[in-house]
Every structure is written in C-alpha cells, then in structure tokens.
Write a protein that holds these residues in place. Structure first.
Motif, PDB file in Angstrom:
ATOM      1  N   VAL A 132      -1.715  -4.852  -4.786  1.00  0.00           N
ATOM      2  CA  VAL A 132      -1.440  -3.826  -4.974  1.00  0.00           C
ATOM      3  C   VAL A 132      -2.978  -2.697  -5.304  1.00  0.00           C
ATOM      4  O   VAL A 132      -4.241  -3.778  -5.479  1.00  0.00           O
ATOM      5  CB  VAL A 132      -0.586  -2.902  -5.591  1.00  0.00           C
ATOM      6  CG1 VAL A 132       0.924  -3.521  -5.945  1.00  0.00           C
ATOM      7  CG2 VAL A 132      -1.055  -2.842  -7.292  1.00  0.00           C
ATOM      8  N   GLU A 133      -3.182  -1.400  -4.836  1.00  0.00           N
ATOM      9  CA  GLU A 133      -4.327  -0.993  -5.354  1.00  0.00           C
ATOM     10  C   GLU A 133      -4.813  -0.659  -6.431  1.00  0.00           C
ATOM     11  O   GLU A 133      -3.467  -0.583  -7.131  1.00  0.00           O
ATOM     12  CB  GLU A 133      -4.042   0.371  -3.841  1.00  0.00           C
ATOM     13  CG  GLU A 133      -4.325  -0.114  -2.415  1.00  0.00           C
ATOM     14  CD  GLU A 133      -4.515   1.638  -2.407  1.00  0.00           C
ATOM     15  OE1 GLU A 133      -5.070   1.816  -1.642  1.00  0.00           O
ATOM     16  OE2 GLU A 133      -3.375   1.942  -1.717  1.00  0.00           O
ATOM     17  N   PRO A 134      -6.400  -0.656  -7.200  1.00  0.00           N
ATOM     18  CA  PRO A 134      -6.422  -0.813  -8.831  1.00  0.00           C
ATOM     19  C   PRO A 134      -5.593   0.839  -8.947  1.00  0.00           C
ATOM     20  O   PRO A 134      -4.591   0.431  -9.427  1.00  0.00           O
ATOM     21  CB  PRO A 134      -7.805  -0.673  -8.240  1.00  0.00           C
ATOM     22  CG  PRO A 134      -7.584  -1.746  -7.412  1.00  0.00           C
ATOM     23  CD  PRO A 134      -6.988  -0.926  -6.740  1.00  0.00           C
ATOM     24  N   LEU A 148       8.436   6.376   4.236  1.00  0.00           N
ATOM     25  CA  LEU A 148       8.384   7.758   2.910  1.00  0.00           C
ATOM     26  C   LEU A 148       7.375   9.009   3.689  1.00  0.00           C
ATOM     27  O   LEU A 148       7.210   9.471   2.676  1.00  0.00           O
ATOM     28  CB  LEU A 148       8.073   7.280   2.044  1.00  0.00           C
ATOM     29  CG  LEU A 148       9.244   5.985   2.001  1.00  0.00           C
ATOM     30  CD1 LEU A 148       8.768   4.731   1.879  1.00  0.00           C
ATOM     31  CD2 LEU A 148       9.982   6.311   0.287  1.00  0.00           C
ATOM     32  N   GLY A 149       7.284   9.202   4.591  1.00  0.00           N
ATOM     33  CA  GLY A 149       7.155  10.029   5.629  1.00  0.00           C
ATOM     34  C   GLY A 149       7.706  10.988   6.183  1.00  0.00           C
ATOM     35  O   GLY A 149       8.480  11.421   6.011  1.00  0.00           O
ATOM     36  N   SER A 150       7.386  12.367   6.349  1.00  0.00           N
ATOM     37  CA  SER A 150       8.084  13.057   7.471  1.00  0.00           C
ATOM     38  C   SER A 150       8.154  13.089   8.848  1.00  0.00           C
ATOM     39  O   SER A 150       8.900  12.777   9.356  1.00  0.00           O
ATOM     40  CB  SER A 150       7.276  14.129   7.519  1.00  0.00           C
ATOM     41  OG  SER A 150       5.933  14.732   7.956  1.00  0.00           O
ATOM     42  N   LEU A 174       0.530  -0.772   0.303  1.00  0.00           N
ATOM     43  CA  LEU A 174       0.254   0.096   0.286  1.00  0.00           C
ATOM     44  C   LEU A 174       0.888   1.250  -0.067  1.00  0.00           C
ATOM     45  O   LEU A 174       2.384   1.261   0.979  1.00  0.00           O
ATOM     46  CB  LEU A 174      -0.609  -0.031   1.090  1.00  0.00           C
ATOM     47  CG  LEU A 174      -2.309  -1.319   1.186  1.00  0.00           C
ATOM     48  CD1 LEU A 174      -2.725  -1.425   2.614  1.00  0.00           C
ATOM     49  CD2 LEU A 174      -2.921  -1.226   0.528  1.00  0.00           C
ATOM     50  N   THR A 175       0.669   2.346  -0.840  1.00  0.00           N
ATOM     51  CA  THR A 175       1.180   3.046  -0.754  1.00  0.00           C
ATOM     52  C   THR A 175       0.709   4.565  -0.679  1.00  0.00           C
ATOM     53  O   THR A 175      -0.639   4.580  -0.933  1.00  0.00           O
ATOM     54  CB  THR A 175       2.226   3.383  -2.646  1.00  0.00           C
ATOM     55  OG1 THR A 175       0.602   3.396  -3.770  1.00  0.00           O
ATOM     56  CG2 THR A 175       3.196   2.018  -2.846  1.00  0.00           C
ATOM     57  N   LYS A 176       1.442   5.485  -0.564  1.00  0.00           N
ATOM     58  CA  LYS A 176       1.405   6.684   0.199  1.00  0.00           C
ATOM     59  C   LYS A 176       0.977   7.606  -2.060  1.00  0.00           C
ATOM     60  O   LYS A 176       1.550   7.253  -2.859  1.00  0.00           O
ATOM     61  CB  LYS A 176       1.902   7.677   0.645  1.00  0.00           C
ATOM     62  CG  LYS A 176       1.391   9.213   0.682  1.00  0.00           C
ATOM     63  CD  LYS A 176       2.783  10.215   1.323  1.00  0.00           C
ATOM     64  CE  LYS A 176       3.899  10.138   0.950  1.00  0.00           C
ATOM     65  NZ  LYS A 176       4.625  10.909   1.613  1.00  0.00           N
ATOM     66  N   GLY A 223       4.969   5.164   3.021  1.00  0.00           N
ATOM     67  CA  GLY A 223       4.908   6.096   3.719  1.00  0.00           C
ATOM     68  C   GLY A 223       4.907   6.684   4.629  1.00  0.00           C
ATOM     69  O   GLY A 223       5.895   6.376   5.190  1.00  0.00           O
ATOM     70  N   GLY A 224       3.849   7.601   5.463  1.00  0.00           N
ATOM     71  CA  GLY A 224       3.890   8.289   6.509  1.00  0.00           C
ATOM     72  C   GLY A 224       2.733   7.491   7.820  1.00  0.00           C
ATOM     73  O   GLY A 224       2.616   6.094   7.327  1.00  0.00           O
ATOM     74  N   ASP A 225       2.375   7.629   8.468  1.00  0.00           N
ATOM     75  CA  ASP A 225       1.606   7.563   9.749  1.00  0.00           C
ATOM     76  C   ASP A 225       0.356   7.252   9.070  1.00  0.00           C
ATOM     77  O   ASP A 225      -0.261   6.470   9.057  1.00  0.00           O
ATOM     78  CB  ASP A 225       1.976   8.066  11.148  1.00  0.00           C
ATOM     79  CG  ASP A 225       2.789   8.003  11.420  1.00  0.00           C
ATOM     80  OD1 ASP A 225       3.762   6.933  11.807  1.00  0.00           O
ATOM     81  OD2 ASP A 225       3.072   9.293  12.247  1.00  0.00           O
TER      82      ASP A 225
HETATM   83  N1  ATP Z   1      -2.750   4.423  -0.267  1.00  0.00           N
HETATM   84  C1  ATP Z   1      -3.525   5.183   0.351  1.00  0.00           C
HETATM   85  N2  ATP Z   1      -4.497   5.664  -0.580  1.00  0.00           N
HETATM   86  C2  ATP Z   1      -5.706   6.649  -0.730  1.00  0.00           C
HETATM   87  N3  ATP Z   1      -4.797   7.681   0.564  1.00  0.00           N
HETATM   88  C3  ATP Z   1      -3.446   7.189   1.397  1.00  0.00           C
HETATM   89  C4  ATP Z   1      -3.196   6.207   0.612  1.00  0.00           C
HETATM   90  N4  ATP Z   1      -1.905   6.065   1.636  1.00  0.00           N
HETATM   91  C5  ATP Z   1      -1.747   7.385   2.498  1.00  0.00           C
HETATM   92  N5  ATP Z   1      -3.019   7.753   2.650  1.00  0.00           N
HETATM   93  C6  ATP Z   1      -3.111   9.252   2.748  1.00  0.00           C
HETATM   94  O1  ATP Z   1      -2.069  10.370   2.428  1.00  0.00           O
HETATM   95  C7  ATP Z   1      -2.107  11.108   3.274  1.00  0.00           C
HETATM   96  C8  ATP Z   1      -0.384  11.613   3.629  1.00  0.00           C
HETATM   97  O2  ATP Z   1      -0.233  10.337   3.887  1.00  0.00           O
HETATM   98  P1  ATP Z   1       1.068  10.010   5.022  1.00  0.00           P
HETATM   99  O3  ATP Z   1       0.604  10.518   6.148  1.00  0.00           O
HETATM  100  O4  ATP Z   1       1.328   8.765   5.164  1.00  0.00           O
HETATM  101  O5  ATP Z   1       2.473  11.234   4.348  1.00  0.00           O
HETATM  102  P2  ATP Z   1       2.777  11.559   5.100  1.00  0.00           P
HETATM  103  O6  ATP Z   1       1.891  13.325   5.473  1.00  0.00           O
HETATM  104  O7  ATP Z   1       3.727  12.373   4.083  1.00  0.00           O
HETATM  105  O8  ATP Z   1       3.703  11.333   6.169  1.00  0.00           O
HETATM  106  P3  ATP Z   1       3.197  11.599   7.773  1.00  0.00           P
HETATM  107  O9  ATP Z   1       2.427  11.125   8.483  1.00  0.00           O
HETATM  108  O10 ATP Z   1       4.752  11.280   8.566  1.00  0.00           O
HETATM  109  O11 ATP Z   1       3.673  12.787   7.904  1.00  0.00           O
HETATM  110  C9  ATP Z   1      -3.000  10.855   4.693  1.00  0.00           C
HETATM  111  O12 ATP Z   1      -3.475  11.201   4.912  1.00  0.00           O
HETATM  112  C10 ATP Z   1      -3.995   9.522   4.168  1.00  0.00           C
HETATM  113  O13 ATP Z   1      -4.662   8.935   4.949  1.00  0.00           O
END
Ligand code: ATP
Ligand code: NAD
Length: 590
Positions: free
Chosen positions: A311-313, A376-378, A282-284, A352-354
């Motif tokens: 993976v997701e579509p 791979l987030g902040s 699953l990816t950001k 990705g991140g949290d």
């Molecule tokens: N597979 C996904 N499909 C749709 N939305 C997603 C998916 N993965 C993450 N998101 C959404 O994307 C947003 C950002 O993701 P994420 O928190 O992982 O990244 P970030 O903000 O760069 O990292 P961090 O939380 O460490 O700051 C979140 O609101 C999350 O819900």
C-alpha cells in the motif's frame, strides 16, 4: 538608425521582438502583412524591415535549432493566398536569401522611393519571407516529430528486448528446473522431465504473449525467500472466438487486392499461468468508507489468499494506527522504489473513482500491471467493479481468465526554448486521459501553433487545446465538444476549448502521429499544460509540447468485456441519449 531605435509605426512590428531582432538574438518574427495596405506607411521602414529579416535569416541559418516563427492570423491568411506569385525564392529558405545580396538592399534603401509598385513588391517579398520562415518551422516540427518517433521506436525495441531477455531467462530457469529434477530424483526423471519440458515448450511457443519473470523481493536482507511475479498469457479474441494467433499484420495483398486481414485491437484475455502473489492496493484519500473497505480487503486477501500486499506509505500508517495486525503490509520509501514496483506487483486494486485510476496509472512511468478498479466514487466511468461484491470479483480475477482493456497513454515532452537539445531538460509525462494546454489564469486568448508530424495543422485561438486518449474522450474532451471514442480505438483526439472561430471542429488523429503544440514568441501570455488535470507547467513563448502515443498502455480489468463496459458506462454514468420513449398514441403514417 541604431539597434535601439524604435519603429514608430506601431502596427508594423511589435515591440519585444523588434528590440531583440536588431541585436541579432530574435527567435521569432511577427508579420502583420495586412497592415501594408496602409498607403501612409513609411517605405523606408519597410526596406529596413526586409534588411532585418535578411540578418535574421543569416543568424538562423547559422543556428537552425532556434528558428521558430509566429503565424498570427493575418500572416496565415496571407500565406493561404492562392494568388501569391511563385518565385525562385519561394523554393527554399536558404536559396531564397543567400541569392539576395545585401548590397542591393542597401542600394534600395538609398534610392528614391518610386510609388506604390514598390510597396506592392515589398509586400510580396515579405510574404515570401514569411512563407519561407514557416517552411523552416515546419521542417523543425518535422525533425522533432521524427526524433520523437525514433525515441518511441527505440523504447519499444528496448521493451521488446527486455521482454525477450526475460523470456530467455525463464526458459533458462525452466531448463535449470529440468536439471535440478534430474539431480534430485534420477529415477523419476522421464515423467518430471516431460513435465518440465512441456512447461518449457509452452513458455517458448509462439502462440499468444507470455510473461515469465522471476524477480527477487525488494529487500534481500528481510528474508531469503523468492517472491515470484505471476506469469500470465495474453490472447486475442474476435467476436467471442478465442484465438491464440496474435497478428500484427493488418493488411494483406492476396491476389493483388488490398484486404484487411486482421485488426490489431480485439478483446484481449489475460490468463494466469501461475497464481498472482502480490497485489498493490491504491486508495482515494480522506474517505472513511474507502479506509474501512481497504482494511477488510487486506485481511481477506492475506488470510484467504495468502497474498503479499503493498500500500502507499500514508495508508500503511493509517492501517497501523488501527491495528498492529497490519505489520505484514509492505510499502516503499522513495521514488526509486516506486519505479521498480511493476517488477513486484501482479495486480493493482484501486478503491475510489476515476481519479484513483488516473493516480494509479501515473505511478507507473513504464509498464503497468493489470488494474482492477473498484468503484467508490461518484461517476466511476473507468471503475466497473462493485466494491460490495469484492470477494466474488477477486476470486474470479485471481483465478482468471480476465478480459482486459488496453488503455493507450500519451507521452508528453515539454520542450523549452532555452534547452539546447530536444528532451534534454524534462522527463516525459504519461497521461491516461489527456494533456491540456490552456490560458491558465490569463484573460488573453491563447494562441497555439499546432503541427502534426511535418504538417502545419492550425493555430488555436481560444481558451486552449486538449490532446486526449480515447479513454479520456469521455472526460474533459467530451465537455469541450469532442466525440466519445471506444477506449480500444487507437487514436489521439484533438479538441479545442472554446475556440473563437465558427468552424473549428474537433479532430481524431491516427495513433502513429506526433503532435507538437507551440506557444508563439509574440504570444501575449504564457500557456499552461496540465496532465490528467494535474501537474500544471507553464509554457513560455517559444516553448512547445510534443506528444505521441506511449509504448506502455494501462491494462484495466473488465467486468464483462471492453465494449460492454464502455456502453454500460456511457449509459449509466453519462445517461447517454436518455429520452422518454415516444408513445404509440398519436398520428401515424397512413
Ligand atoms: N492514492 C491517491 N493519492 C493521492 N490522491 C489521490 C489518490 N487517489 C485519488 N486521488 C485524487 O483524489 C481525487 C478524487 O479521487 P476520485 O476521482 O477517485 O474520487 P471521486 O472524485 O470521489 O470519484 P469520481 O471521480 O468518480 O467522481 C482525484 O483528484 C485523484 O487524483
Ligand atoms: N470540464 C470538464 O469536464 C473537466 C475539467 C477539468 C478536468 N476534467 C477531467 O478530470 C480529470 C481528472 O479527474 P480527477 O478525478 O482527478 O478530477 P476531479 O475530481 O475533478 O474529477 C473529474 C471528473 O471527471 C471524471 N472522469 C475522469 N476521467 C474520466 C474518464 N476517462 N471518463 C469519464 N469521466 C472521467 C471523474 O469521474 C470526475 O467525475 C481530467 O483528466 C479531466 O479529463 C474535466
């Protein structure tokens, strides 16, 4: 006075409820008892009010599941009054009113008004009414808590039965293997049978928890080959010492003394009994670096580890745009297929991140496969794995054993006032971080009545309330002043958001309770619930949110172990207690 007349004394009774009450449809009452101190108040109106209360009670006794009361601040303070006279009518809701004849009230209405004593008596009678009504509301909260608890027990029992059924199945299959071996190679029978017997023994042994599931690949037409879901075993370690004994007994009574023999939350270790074969990645979204890493990881997992990949579509489309090589990557078409993913997937990798970990958890409404979160987030509080070292990490994870953190989730039910039965209307929502009930875009103070099992907790007046898991304790709850709690501690955090009170400290409740947050009928505005920061739902006056611990936690892989990872995250992610060390220079104790 007809049912449509308005009481002109504005402070006694508030408009909306007043109309409904006199039509016999009211669901709540607003009692501003302190206002009775106003000596100018028309006593006849008070008498009428009591009559309305009696009518109201009679209706409610006929349909008890509609009873909800509003404890606004003034009524709460009145109720908390220790000087309040105790009378027979206070002993219970039904007895308090069924013994009070309506005729007597009519007589009272017609009798001349006799000074302030009467007013005081009425004020006290109304306090009694308010107290009784609150008892009824508590009774309802208690019944709902009990219903939620039974539902939880039922789900747990069902999950346990399914698990033992699956165990039974795999044992049967091992037995079938044994039979096959006997048929295929009768000469080698003893050795092979011993092997199978050993396996069978191991599977059914009572140490640790085994997962043996043999599941067919989703599409029976694609190819007839069976994809087996990897089997693994969980064991519990204490202070680094591995123990196969998984005990739920926490308290023992040796020699009549109460001692805590075992604690339920220890470091958990997952050991594969057969190799994982299917991973879900699953990816950001909208991140080029994530896209590049995802493609690279898939190639490696396919070529080096011969794994099936989901993976997701959206991601499959992205991959195919890059190259037709990724044709083997699988995905799903609809929600129904998502609901069976846990039966196919051995491991979930998040890039990705949290937020991506939260996203992964939200995809599984029931059991969740172990999640390996790559950062791979902040901030990456829950993402301990370094993406640069993904090959070494995955080598070690696929080999096992893995330390895991079992992150508890909360299951939330929105209970609409309009619904006839509890839980009839809406599916439960599972959260890994928290459920927030706040004022949304409204500029009014939220007013939320909170119950814990059968006890009234408090009325939150402020921006809102956060009910958080211990994993979520370092997220929104932390920002609202809640404590940081180790994710393996089972509990529910009760954290107010900007309470308009000097003494409202956050609470941590034990994991077995059911919390109920109710929007009172006289609330000036609706409240809004959001789940892990998403899916906002409006809670109209009368609606409630019921929340308890879910039976399906989220197992996340640890880089070291759950304590080490937690402490590293609060140090590196949140810079907890960062301060320059004091130098030796300077005054000293003599
Ligand atoms: N597979 C996904 N499909 C749709 N939305 C997603 C998916 N993965 C993450 N998101 C959404 O994307 C947003 C950002 O993701 P994420 O928190 O992982 O990244 P970030 O903000 O760069 O990292 P961090 O939380 O460490 O700051 C979140 O609101 C999350 O819900
Ligand atoms: N004032 C606040 O701090 C605030 C306000 C709204 C939401 N949130 C949090 O954001 C979460 C949703 O996260 P998102 O990534 O989808 O939204 P997002 O992109 O708005 O990120 C929120 C931030 O919270 C961090 N975070 C999320 N879960 C965490 C956890 N368990 N421990 C420590 N930090 C954590 C993320 O790393 C991110 O930096 C909600 O569950 C809520 O807890 C916090």
């Amino acid at each position: 006075m007809t049912g449509h007349d308005r009481l002109t004394t504005p402070s006694i009774y508030q408009g909306r409820e007043e109309e409904k009450d006199r039509e016999g449809n009211t669901h709540s009452l607003s009692l501003s008892l302190s206002l009775f101190a106003n000596k100018q108040t028309n006593k006849r109106i008070l008498l009428l009010l009591l009559l309305l209360l009696l009518q109201y009670q009679r209706e409610r006794v006929m349909s008890p599941n509609k009873i909800i009361i509003n404890n606004n601040s003034s009524s709460s303070s009145s109720l908390g009054n220790a000087d309040m006279p105790s009378s027979q009518s206070e002993n219970g809701f039904i007895s308090s009113f069924s013994l009070f004849p309506e005729k007597a009230v009519q007589e009272l209405l017609q009798s001349p008004v006799q000074g302030d004593d009467h007013l005081i008596e009425f004020s006290e009678a109304l306090r009694t009414v308010a107290k009784a009504l609150r008892r009824v509301a508590e009774g309802k909260a208690s019944a709902q808590a009990e219903a939620a608890e039974w539902k939880r027990k039922y789900e747990l029992e069902r999950a346990r039965n399914l698990q033992s059924e699956n165990r039974g199945k795999s044992c049967l299959e091992l037995q079938a293997d044994l039979d096959d071996m006997r048929t295929i190679n009768p000469t080698n029978q003893p050795t092979l049978c011993n092997e199978a017997n050993e396996k069978f023994e191991r599977c059914c042994s009572s140490n640790g928890i085994c997962s043996h599931e043999v599941l067919r690949n989703g599409n029976p037409d694609s190819d007839s080959k069976m994809v087996r879901k990897a089997s693994f075993k969980l064991s519990w370690c204490s202070k680094g010492v591995q123990s196969d004994q998984h005990k739920h007994d926490i308290v023992s009574f040796e020699r009549g003394n109460i001692t805590t023999a075992e604690r339920s939350s220890k470091q958990i270790s997952l050991k594969w009994e057969s190799s994982p074969q299917t991973v879900l990645i699953l990816t950001k979204p909208n991140s080029v670096s994530v896209q590049i890493l995802c493609a690279e990881m898939i190639r490696w997992l396919r070529q080096q580890k011969k794994l099936h990949i989901y993976v997701e579509p959206r991601v499959r489309v992205e991959l195919l745009t890059e190259s037709s090589y990724f044709n083997f990557v699988e995905t799903w078409k609809d929600e129904k297929e998502i609901s069976t993913l846990h039966t196919k997937v051995d491991l979930v990798l998040t890039l990705g991140g949290d937020g991506t970990v939260l996203w992964a958890a939200s995809m599984f409404k029931g059991p969740v496969p172990p999640i390996v979160p790559f950062s791979l987030g902040s901030l990456g509080f829950m993402t301990p794995f370094y993406s640069e070292h993904y090959k070494e990490c995955l080598e070690s994870i696929l080999k096992g054993p893995i330390s895991i953190t079992l992150r508890h989730r909360l299951q939330c039910h929105v209970v609409r006032d309009a619904a006839k039965n509890e839980y009839e209307a809406e599916e439960p929502i599972l959260v890994l971080n928290e459920v927030t009930i706040d004022r949304g875009i409204s500029s009014y103070l939220t007013n939320l009545e909170c119950y814990c099992d059968n006890s009234f907790v408090t009325c939150v007046q402020g921006d809102g309330l956060i009910l958080s898991t211990t994993s979520g304790s370092t997220a929104y709850s932390l920002a609202a002043g809640g404590s940081m709690v180790h994710p393996q501690v089972p509990g529910i955090l009760f954290t107010p958001i900007c309470p308009h009170s000097l003494s409202f400290r956050p609470l941590i409740m034990p994991e077995h309770v059911t919390l109920r947050v109710q929007v009172p009928f006289n609330s000036r505005s609706p409240a809004w619930a959001s789940f892990d920061g998403k899916d906002r739902k409006q809670l109209a006056p009368g609606d409630a949110l019921v929340c308890s611990m879910a039976p399906w936690p989220v197992p996340t892989a640890c880089l070291v172990d759950s304590t080490n990872d937690f402490l590293r995250s609060i140090h590196e992610g949140l810079h907890w207690n960062l301060r320059k060390t004091q130098s030796f220079d300077g005054p000293r104790e003599s």
